[in-house]
Design a protein around this motif. Structure first.
Motif, short mmCIF file in Angstrom:
data_model
loop_
_atom_site.label_atom_id
_atom_site.label_comp_id
_atom_site.label_asym_id
_atom_site.label_seq_id
_atom_site.Cartn_x
_atom_site.Cartn_y
_atom_site.Cartn_z
N GLU A 1 1.03 9.12 1.23
CA GLU A 1 1.39 10.43 0.65
C GLU A 1 0.73 11.59 1.38
N GLY B 1 0.83 -1.21 0.00
CA GLY B 1 0.00 0.00 0.00
C GLY B 1 0.86 1.25 0.00
N TYR C 1 -7.58 10.96 -6.96
CA TYR C 1 -6.14 10.69 -6.86
C TYR C 1 -5.75 10.06 -8.18
N1 GLY Z 1 -0.30 4.90 -1.43
C1 GLY Z 1 -1.18 4.35 -2.38
C2 GLY Z 1 -2.58 4.31 -2.01
O1 GLY Z 1 -3.02 4.92 -1.07
O2 GLY Z 1 -3.32 3.62 -2.72
#
Ligand code: GLY
Ligand code: AMP
Length: 413
Positions: free
Chosen positions: A290, A226, A267
């Protein structure tokens, strides 16, 4: 404002911190119990109707949704019936994330660059489609489950037998109904960016790109996860910046043309190849980890931004950031992203104060003043500034629990 936050990971912990800093906040409530939540502010519920009823009784003005699943299940549509504002896509637009084929059709319709693909619905199609993909895509295809597979539905095969087996297992129900359909997609090579945009039904306002360290191990080795760390902002050259701006303009026009009637987050998971921007995926939420980085240097009052979104006044918002880089290093559990061990006491958490590092709880269980690892990704360590990484890595070293793993090479990308 009385705000209800849905979600219990480190992303929501960082959102909660930012919301609590807002001058507009009266009370923050939670819909799921994370170790970061104030326990007496958690609203119990049995389904989303019940949650909306309870929220109405408590005078909640705004629901902020962190993860993708409730969006795909229509939580925002239900809150709309109760006349409670939401930050999050409705069920229809959540399909940009919950159905890869829906997203591909949207991109094709509006000429948004993405990897060519083929939809596969029957095991009988696999062999011919693999041969075709090898010819047309000049490489083995990336294989993707069409639906939501908890971030695990994408596979980059290294040989044709692996590809065949994965495709068969996926169609056979490896991810339940999420992989009843799969996509073979051309493999692209380049630099990945995560770009988060806010949308109020009329205007798209985007954050600068962030970098996500998706692979489990240093030097981008190991399985996809993830996200094991993040940096913000990513540095782009002039040609890359122009391609990104052109893409975001196209996305705004596509949403306008489609009369996308929601107020929330988009996103764009992007790949920069030869200065061109390609969309790898859409998510309808902030990315974790992020957003932990971005919020660290975000200077606006977040509830002011959310309020303007719900009023259709996003065009009046100018996003402001501290002029320094920001980083997040994720501490995870041995075995993640597959089967991991947990239940181990987390010691020396207080060291973060000494290093000026923010710690956000993800897979953490709190019990009688002690903390235990309780998930694949356990903690997010976040700080901004030129020497932030040194402090973060001191904290990553000093925090102890059995099975702690993390990447050692998070940096600006
Ligand atoms: N960091 C990638 C997501 O949140 O899917
Ligand atoms: P997705 O869930 O579609 O973002 O895929 C997860 C990860 O798989 C991405 O962040 C990329 O690292 C990788 N990936 C997805 N699609 C492609 C592609 N077409 N070419 C190369 N890598 C990909």
């Amino acid at each position: 404002m009385r705000v209800l936050l849905f979600g219990s990971g480190a992303r929501e912990a960082a959102l909660a911190k930012k919301i609590k800093e807002s001058k507009l906040l009266d009370e923050l409530y939670y819909a799921q119990t994370g170790a970061f939540c104030d326990e007496d502010k958690v609203i119990e519920f049995c389904d989303f109707y019940n949650l909306a009823e309870n929220a109405k009784k408590l005078g909640i003005d705004l629901l902020v949704v962190g993860p993708e699943l409730p969006l795909a299940q229509g939580i925002c549509d239900i809150f709309k019936e109760f006349k409670i504002n939401t930050i999050g896509a409705n069920k229809y637009w959540a399909q940009l994330e919950s159905s890869k084929s829906f997203a591909k059709e949207f991109m094709e319709k509006f000429n948004i660059k993405t990897a060519p693909y083929k939809l596969i619905e029957y095991p009988g199609q696999i062999n011919d489609s693999l041969s075709e993909a090898l010819l047309k895509f000049e490489n083995l295809p990336v294989i993707k489950a069409d639906g939501l597979a908890m971030g695990k539905g994408v596979f980059l095969p290294s040989n044709i037998d692996e590809a065949r087996l994965y495709a068969l297992e996926a169609l056979g129900g490896k991810f339940g109904s999420a992989s009843k359909k799969i996509l073979f997609e051309k493999r692209l090579f380049g630099r990945e960016l995560s770009v988060f945009s806010l949308w109020d039904g009329k205007t798209l306002v985007s954050f600068d790109p962030a970098g996500d360290f998706k692979k489990l191990k240093d030097n981008d080795k190991g399985e996809n996860t993830g996200g094991m760390g993040a940096c913000f902002p990513c540095v782009l050259n002039a040609a890359e910046k122009k391609s990104l701006d052109d893409y975001l303009k196209k996305l705004e026009n596509a949403l306008l043309n489609s009369k996308a009637d929601f107020c929330g987050v988009i996103y764009s998971g992007l790949m920069l190849a030869d200065d061109e921007v390609y969309v790898l995926e859409y998510n309808m939420r902030f990315g974790d980890p992020e957003i932990q980085c971005i919020l660290e240097v975000f200077e606006n009052d977040i509830l002011d931004v959310f309020e303007k979104m719900t009023q259709g006044r996003l065009r009046d918002v100018k996003l402001r950031f501290k002029n320094e880089p920001s980083f997040c290093v994720v501490l995870a559990s041995q075995g993640y992203p597959s089967k991991y061990e947990c239940g181990h006491e987390i010691l020396n958490l207080d060291c973060v104060k000494k290093y000026g590092v923010n710690v956000f709880f993800a897979g953490v269980r709190a019990e009688k003043g002690k903390y235990y690892s309780a998930g694949g990704r356990v903690l997010s360590l976040v700080k901004s500034g030129d020497s932030a990484l040194i402090s973060i890595y001191f904290a990553a070293r000093d925090i102890k629990y059995k099975g702690k793993i993390y990447r050692h090479d998070i940096n600006l990308r």
